[in-house]
Design a protein around this motif. Structure first.
Motif, PDB file in Angstrom:
ATOM      1  N   TRP A   1       0.826  -1.221   0.000  1.00 33.63           N
ATOM      2  CA  TRP A   1       0.000   0.000   0.000  1.00 33.63           C
ATOM      3  C   TRP A   1       0.851   1.258   0.000  1.00 33.63           C
ATOM      4  CZ3 TRP A   1      -5.392   1.346   0.836  1.00 33.63           C
ATOM      5  CH2 TRP A   1      -6.256   0.291   0.518  1.00 33.63           C
ATOM      6  N   CYS A   2       1.876   1.273   0.860  1.00 32.10           N
ATOM      7  CA  CYS A   2       2.710   2.469   0.948  1.00 32.10           C
ATOM      8  C   CYS A   2       3.450   2.707  -0.351  1.00 32.10           C
ATOM      9  CB  CYS A   2       3.701   2.352   2.102  1.00 32.10           C
ATOM     10  SG  CYS A   2       2.957   2.587   3.708  1.00 32.10           S
ATOM     11  N   VAL A   3       3.980   1.637  -0.955  1.00 34.31           N
ATOM     12  CA  VAL A   3       4.723   1.800  -2.199  1.00 34.31           C
ATOM     13  C   VAL A   3       3.786   2.356  -3.275  1.00 34.31           C
ATOM     14  CG1 VAL A   3       5.857   0.548  -4.083  1.00 34.31           C
ATOM     15  CG2 VAL A   3       6.518   0.107  -1.718  1.00 34.31           C
ATOM     16  N   MET A   4       2.576   1.794  -3.305  1.00 37.88           N
ATOM     17  CA  MET A   4       1.591   2.233  -4.293  1.00 37.88           C
ATOM     18  C   MET A   4       1.237   3.715  -4.087  1.00 37.88           C
ATOM     19  SD  MET A   4      -1.909   0.121  -4.705  1.00 37.88           S
ATOM     20  CE  MET A   4      -2.478   0.664  -3.079  1.00 37.88           C
ATOM     21  N   LEU A   5       0.879   4.055  -2.845  1.00 39.52           N
ATOM     22  CA  LEU A   5       0.469   5.431  -2.557  1.00 39.52           C
ATOM     23  C   LEU A   5       1.622   6.406  -2.724  1.00 39.52           C
ATOM     24  CD1 LEU A   5      -1.784   4.823   0.583  1.00 39.52           C
ATOM     25  CD2 LEU A   5      -2.530   5.450  -1.717  1.00 39.52           C
ATOM     26  N   TYR A   6       2.795   5.987  -2.249  1.00 39.87           N
ATOM     27  CA  TYR A   6       3.931   6.906  -2.299  1.00 39.87           C
ATOM     28  C   TYR A   6       4.371   7.164  -3.739  1.00 39.87           C
ATOM     29  CZ  TYR A   6       8.401   9.111  -1.236  1.00 39.87           C
ATOM     30  OH  TYR A   6       9.455   9.989  -1.174  1.00 39.87           O
TER      31      TYR A   6
ATOM     32  N   LEU B   1       1.526  17.255   0.596  1.00 35.69           N
ATOM     33  CA  LEU B   1       2.081  16.135  -0.168  1.00 35.69           C
ATOM     34  C   LEU B   1       3.415  15.687   0.407  1.00 35.69           C
ATOM     35  CD1 LEU B   1       1.386  16.927  -3.928  1.00 35.69           C
ATOM     36  CD2 LEU B   1       0.590  14.950  -2.622  1.00 35.69           C
ATOM     37  N   TYR B   2       4.283  16.666   0.745  1.00 33.74           N
ATOM     38  CA  TYR B   2       5.569  16.294   1.336  1.00 33.74           C
ATOM     39  C   TYR B   2       5.354  15.552   2.649  1.00 33.74           C
ATOM     40  CZ  TYR B   2       7.920  19.320  -2.030  1.00 33.74           C
ATOM     41  OH  TYR B   2       8.390  19.883  -3.181  1.00 33.74           O
ATOM     42  N   VAL B   3       4.436  16.066   3.482  1.00 35.09           N
ATOM     43  CA  VAL B   3       4.163  15.417   4.777  1.00 35.09           C
ATOM     44  C   VAL B   3       3.668  13.994   4.547  1.00 35.09           C
ATOM     45  CG1 VAL B   3       2.657  15.444   6.796  1.00 35.09           C
ATOM     46  CG2 VAL B   3       3.751  17.561   6.037  1.00 35.09           C
ATOM     47  N   LEU B   4       2.706  13.847   3.624  1.00 38.71           N
ATOM     48  CA  LEU B   4       2.167  12.518   3.331  1.00 38.71           C
ATOM     49  C   LEU B   4       3.274  11.588   2.843  1.00 38.71           C
ATOM     50  CD1 LEU B   4      -0.370  10.755   3.097  1.00 38.71           C
ATOM     51  CD2 LEU B   4      -0.663  11.604   0.771  1.00 38.71           C
ATOM     52  N   GLY B   5       4.118  12.112   1.962  1.00 41.35           N
ATOM     53  CA  GLY B   5       5.213  11.299   1.428  1.00 41.35           C
ATOM     54  C   GLY B   5       6.165  10.850   2.517  1.00 41.35           C
ATOM     55  N   ILE B   6       6.460  11.732   3.446  1.00 35.03           N
ATOM     56  CA  ILE B   6       7.391  11.385   4.525  1.00 35.03           C
ATOM     57  C   ILE B   6       6.768  10.340   5.447  1.00 35.03           C
ATOM     58  CG2 ILE B   6       8.622  12.283   6.535  1.00 35.03           C
ATOM     59  CD1 ILE B   6       8.706  15.011   4.928  1.00 35.03           C
ATOM     60  N   VAL B   7       5.476  10.516   5.764  1.00 34.11           N
ATOM     61  CA  VAL B   7       4.808   9.549   6.638  1.00 34.11           C
ATOM     62  C   VAL B   7       4.764   8.173   5.962  1.00 34.11           C
ATOM     63  CG1 VAL B   7       2.612   8.923   7.701  1.00 34.11           C
ATOM     64  CG2 VAL B   7       3.448  11.260   7.884  1.00 34.11           C
ATOM     65  N   LEU B   8       4.366   8.140   4.696  1.00 34.03           N
ATOM     66  CA  LEU B   8       4.299   6.862   3.980  1.00 34.03           C
ATOM     67  C   LEU B   8       5.676   6.206   3.908  1.00 34.03           C
ATOM     68  CD1 LEU B   8       1.950   7.801   0.993  1.00 34.03           C
ATOM     69  CD2 LEU B   8       1.415   6.225   2.855  1.00 34.03           C
ATOM     70  N   SER B   9       6.699   7.009   3.681  1.00 38.46           N
ATOM     71  CA  SER B   9       8.052   6.457   3.582  1.00 38.46           C
ATOM     72  C   SER B   9       8.517   5.911   4.922  1.00 38.46           C
ATOM     73  CB  SER B   9       9.029   7.526   3.100  1.00 38.46           C
ATOM     74  OG  SER B   9       8.693   7.929   1.803  1.00 38.46           O
ATOM     75  N   THR B  10       8.254   6.673   5.996  1.00 34.45           N
ATOM     76  CA  THR B  10       8.621   6.196   7.324  1.00 34.45           C
ATOM     77  C   THR B  10       8.008   4.821   7.547  1.00 34.45           C
ATOM     78  OG1 THR B  10       8.542   8.472   8.062  1.00 34.45           O
ATOM     79  CG2 THR B  10       8.597   6.785   9.768  1.00 34.45           C
ATOM     80  N   LEU B  11       6.748   4.677   7.157  1.00 37.53           N
ATOM     81  CA  LEU B  11       6.051   3.411   7.375  1.00 37.53           C
ATOM     82  C   LEU B  11       6.678   2.282   6.566  1.00 37.53           C
ATOM     83  CD1 LEU B  11       2.316   4.538   7.442  1.00 37.53           C
ATOM     84  CD2 LEU B  11       3.650   3.614   9.331  1.00 37.53           C
ATOM     85  N   HIS B  12       6.822   2.475   5.249  1.00 37.40           N
ATOM     86  CA  HIS B  12       7.240   1.290   4.494  1.00 37.40           C
ATOM     87  C   HIS B  12       8.738   1.067   4.509  1.00 37.40           C
ATOM     88  CE1 HIS B  12       7.513   4.171   1.087  1.00 37.40           C
ATOM     89  NE2 HIS B  12       8.480   3.405   0.709  1.00 37.40           N
ATOM     90  N   GLN B  13       9.531   2.145   4.688  1.00 38.42           N
ATOM     91  CA  GLN B  13      10.967   1.885   4.832  1.00 38.42           C
ATOM     92  C   GLN B  13      11.208   1.009   6.059  1.00 38.42           C
ATOM     93  OE1 GLN B  13      13.353   2.509   2.780  1.00 38.42           O
ATOM     94  NE2 GLN B  13      12.605   4.141   1.453  1.00 38.42           N
ATOM     95  N   SER B  14      10.524   1.335   7.160  1.00 41.88           N
ATOM     96  CA  SER B  14      10.728   0.535   8.369  1.00 41.88           C
ATOM     97  C   SER B  14      10.077  -0.837   8.230  1.00 41.88           C
ATOM     98  CB  SER B  14      10.178   1.270   9.587  1.00 41.88           C
ATOM     99  OG  SER B  14       8.812   1.536   9.414  1.00 41.88           O
ATOM    100  N   SER B  15       8.960  -0.904   7.503  1.00 39.50           N
ATOM    101  CA  SER B  15       8.289  -2.197   7.449  1.00 39.50           C
ATOM    102  C   SER B  15       9.027  -3.196   6.562  1.00 39.50           C
ATOM    103  CB  SER B  15       6.828  -2.057   7.015  1.00 39.50           C
ATOM    104  OG  SER B  15       6.755  -1.470   5.756  1.00 39.50           O
ATOM    105  N   LEU B  16       9.942  -2.720   5.718  1.00 46.74           N
ATOM    106  CA  LEU B  16      10.779  -3.698   5.017  1.00 46.74           C
ATOM    107  C   LEU B  16      11.590  -4.494   6.039  1.00 46.74           C
ATOM    108  CD1 LEU B  16      12.044  -1.688   1.935  1.00 46.74           C
ATOM    109  CD2 LEU B  16      10.408  -3.547   1.972  1.00 46.74           C
ATOM    110  N   GLY B  17      11.946  -3.850   7.144  1.00 47.24           N
ATOM    111  CA  GLY B  17      12.601  -4.565   8.234  1.00 47.24           C
ATOM    112  C   GLY B  17      11.611  -5.412   9.011  1.00 47.24           C
ATOM    113  N   SER B  18      10.409  -4.864   9.233  1.00 53.93           N
ATOM    114  CA  SER B  18       9.388  -5.611   9.983  1.00 53.93           C
ATOM    115  C   SER B  18       9.027  -6.920   9.290  1.00 53.93           C
ATOM    116  CB  SER B  18       8.104  -4.792  10.137  1.00 53.93           C
ATOM    117  OG  SER B  18       8.385  -3.476  10.495  1.00 53.93           O
TER     118      SER B  18
END
Lengths: 267, 388
Positions: free
Chosen positions: B127-132, B164-181
């Motif tokens: 979802w994050c990759v798609m939205l981002y 948009l920048y805020v949304l992008g940063i939030v989405l990135s925080t989520l999926h960058q970390s979830s690659l580890g999760s």
């Protein structure tokens, strides 16, 4: 020792499973044959070497283990049908599901083929039809189609020695405890699947420690889906807090810069 | 402008692209088994480990620079933001392409939207990759509007820039970390040097590291191949931020190893420990370069620190996907030539698209879409380039 202890009843009453007693297994591989028939899998030539691992055509495998004291011990590989399966929690599209009767089943029409279930499964069970252009996940489904028809799984039906028996999980657990209590010399006091990965609906008892078989050694007792849910459940808070924090940060910094500019112009 | 000469570079490019097309046909006509060395014991290979898991990290410059230049308001970094956002957009499009190659049933991909399982980390990643990717597209669109002088459209989008920048940063925080999760569910499989409950945090911090490091690497590459001047002031400034996140990463790594009491495994001489030591040494070697103010301002040293850190983080990702999982799966995996070729093919496509966009769109000319309201910040000189 455990005889007469109340049977755990917290489990869903309809949950069924298999009890596999390694001490009763003679390595005849009838279960593999029964499995193939039950699942319409290709029947190998009689002189073919038996598979050493699970694959797309073998949902279960009987494997020999040479033990120094106990001699040749046969054990079965198959889906353990976890109570809280890692694969089901890992699947992004609900292609894998845990049925009320215990079976962990698969829907190829939902599967996207990401193979995260392979990574998640602590028992190394899922297999893939790699050579097909539309590959699917293959594994033991506890003969869910036979359960629906009121029949028992093919392997249990085919076992001539009672090494593999089918039944409600709580009954099987009780049976396993009774066996171990009645023959403490024959069994190691450990029911594989009672606690592993949060409990599985396939249970095993043996004369040697399961660690000696060289597999299933690193399976923790906690249900694995908890480990990722701990993080997943925080997503809404990350979105809320993160969004507010970043928005606030921008507002404060932007305002200060604007004031600084205006102040600079005045002086 | 583009001279049609046959050069060695063009011949090599043509071979990569033609080979890629042939393998693509083979991949979809004959299946994954025909072109990859994937197996039941190695279900995730080069395309997941490098193209997706490392690829997402390599594209993290987009959100990192959006934060530094646009949210925290470091206007000195503005000239770096737009190329970083373009790289991120191309990077994410490549990730989606890689997924189409790697997924067994890519035509079922829409099920992630239609039938999502919120318990799955893969759901979050998807979802994050798609939205981002969509957010990045919108973040990049101002360059296109500028090019075609669609002033009204540009202003519209400008109004949405900060959200948009805020949304992008939030989405990135989520999926960058979830690659580890993703790997949290495999405690018995991933080697204890890498398996930690901090995996999401380590992946997030290392994404920040590689994001900034990639901005440096890209700046040096476009200076060489697109004849831009190196925006050294901005890069040196970025080096300070990079120093901070590398220190943070190293501090968390040390704390984590200490907390879990696995220092003895770091030097036990095993196959895993060798990779772990090399991976972390790369971070440590980059540290003094960033710490030394003189070295930080010299292009040669700063850029080499960038390369070191890019390699370090990619190695970390590959160590988690392959090295750390190898003992549990019991099988050695070596990608096929076809797997390498497709990775090379996709990266080449990305580089060509970047070059094309950099030549035709105002990517390097100005700070960004709303630079006009603080144009004085850009007039500092750091952001001016001459186009080839």
């Amino acid at each position: 020792m455990t005889r007469g202890r109340a049977i755990a009843t917290t489990d869903s009453p309809r949950r069924r499973g298999l009890l596999f007693d390694l001490t009763r297994c003679i390595g005849c591989r009838s279960c593999m044959h029964g499995c193939r028939h039950a699942n319409d899998l290709p029947i190998p030539a009689p002189d073919a070497t038996p598979p050493e691992e699970l694959d797309g055509d073998n949902f279960t495998a009987v494997l020999p283990h040479e033990d120094d004291d106990a001699g040749t011990v046969y054990f079965r590989r198959l889906c353990m049908h976890c109570a809280d399966p890692a694969c089901v929690s890992a699947c992004p599209v609900h292609a894998l599901a845990k049925r009320d009767d215990g079976a962990v089943v698969y829907d190829r029409d939902l599967c996207i083929g990401c193979r995260y279930c392979f990574v998640a499964c602590p028992f190394h069970v899922p297999t893939y039809t790699w050579t097909r252009t539309a590959p699917v996940v293959r594994k033991c489904f506890l003969c869910a189609h036979r359960l629906d028809a009121g029949q028992i799984p093919g392997c249990a039906a085919a076992c001539p020695t009672g090494a593999t028996v089918f039944g409600p999980r709580d009954v099987l657990l009780h049976l396993a405890r009774e066996q171990i209590a009645a023959h403490p010399d024959r069994y190691v006091d450990h029911i594989l699947g009672e606690h592993e990965a949060g409990g599985t609906d396939v249970l095993m008892i043996a004369s040697i420690p399961f660690a000696d078989l060289g597999i299933w050694t690193d399976v923790i007792e906690r249900p694995l889906p908890e480990l990722t849910w701990m993080v997943q459940e925080k997503i809404p808070y990350v979105i809320g807090t993160g969004g507010l924090l970043l928005g606030g940060l921008y507002w404060v910094i932007n305002r200060r810069m604007r004031l600084g500019r205006e102040g600079g112009e005045e002086s | 402008m583009i001279r049609r000469r046959i050069t060695v570079t063009r011949v090599i490019l043509a071979i990569i692209l033609l080979g890629g097309l042939v393998i693509t046909v083979r991949r979809f006509a004959l299946g994954l088994g025909a072109v990859t060395n994937l197996s039941d014991s190695t279900p995730w290979g080069l395309w997941v480990g490098f193209d997706v898991i490392s690829g997402v990290a390599l594209a993290s410059g987009g959100f990192t620079m959006a934060f530094l230049a646009h949210i925290s308001g470091d206007h000195q970094l503005r000239p770096l933001a737009r190329p970083a956002i373009l790289t991120a957009l191309i990077g994410y499009l490549l990730v989606v392409m890689s997924l189409i190659y790697d997924l067994g049933l890519p035509w079922h991909m829409l099920n992630v939207v239609l039938n999502p399982n919120i318990h799955s980390v893969m759901f979050e990643v998807a979802w994050c990759v798609m939205l981002y990717t969509m957010v990045l597209f919108l973040e990049f669109l101002p360059s296109v509007f500028e090019r075609f002088r669609a002033e009204r459209w540009r202003r519209w989008l400008h109004a949405a820039a900060v959200p948009l920048y805020v949304l992008g940063i939030v989405l990135s925080t989520l999926h960058q970390s979830s690659l580890g999760s993703l790997y949290l569910i495999a405690p018995g499989k991933l080697h204890p040097l890498w398996y930690t409950e901090m995996l999401p945090l380590m992946f997030f911090l290392s994404a920040l590291v590689i994001g900034m490091a990639m901005v440096m690497v890209e700046a040096s590459l476009s200076a060489r191949f697109l004849q831009h001047r190196l925006p050294m002031d901005a890069l040196a400034r970025l080096g300070q931020y990079l120093l901070f996140v590398v220190l943070l990463y190293v501090a968390f790594r040390v704390q984590d190893l200490t907390y879990r009491g696995v220092w003895d495994r770091v030097l036990d001489g095993s196959y895993e420990s060798t990779f772990f030591v090399v991976e972390n040494l790369l971070f440590l070697i980059a540290l003094p370069i960033l710490l030394h103010p003189g070295w930080r301002r010299r292009p040669a040293t700063l850029i080499s620190a960038g390369y070191l850190l890019v390699i370090a983080v990619v190695m970390h990702r590959l160590d988690v996907t392959f090295v750390g999982m190898r003992r549990a799966t019991g099988a050695a995996y070596v990608p096929t030539l076809e797997e390498f070729w497709i990775s090379l093919f996709l990266v080449t496509c990305g580089a060509l698209v970047f070059g094309l966009a950099a030549r035709t769109l105002p990517v390097f000319e100005r700070g960004d879409g709303h630079a006009h309201d603080d144009a004085h910040a850009d007039a500092g000189g750091a952001g001016r380039h001459r186009l080839a």
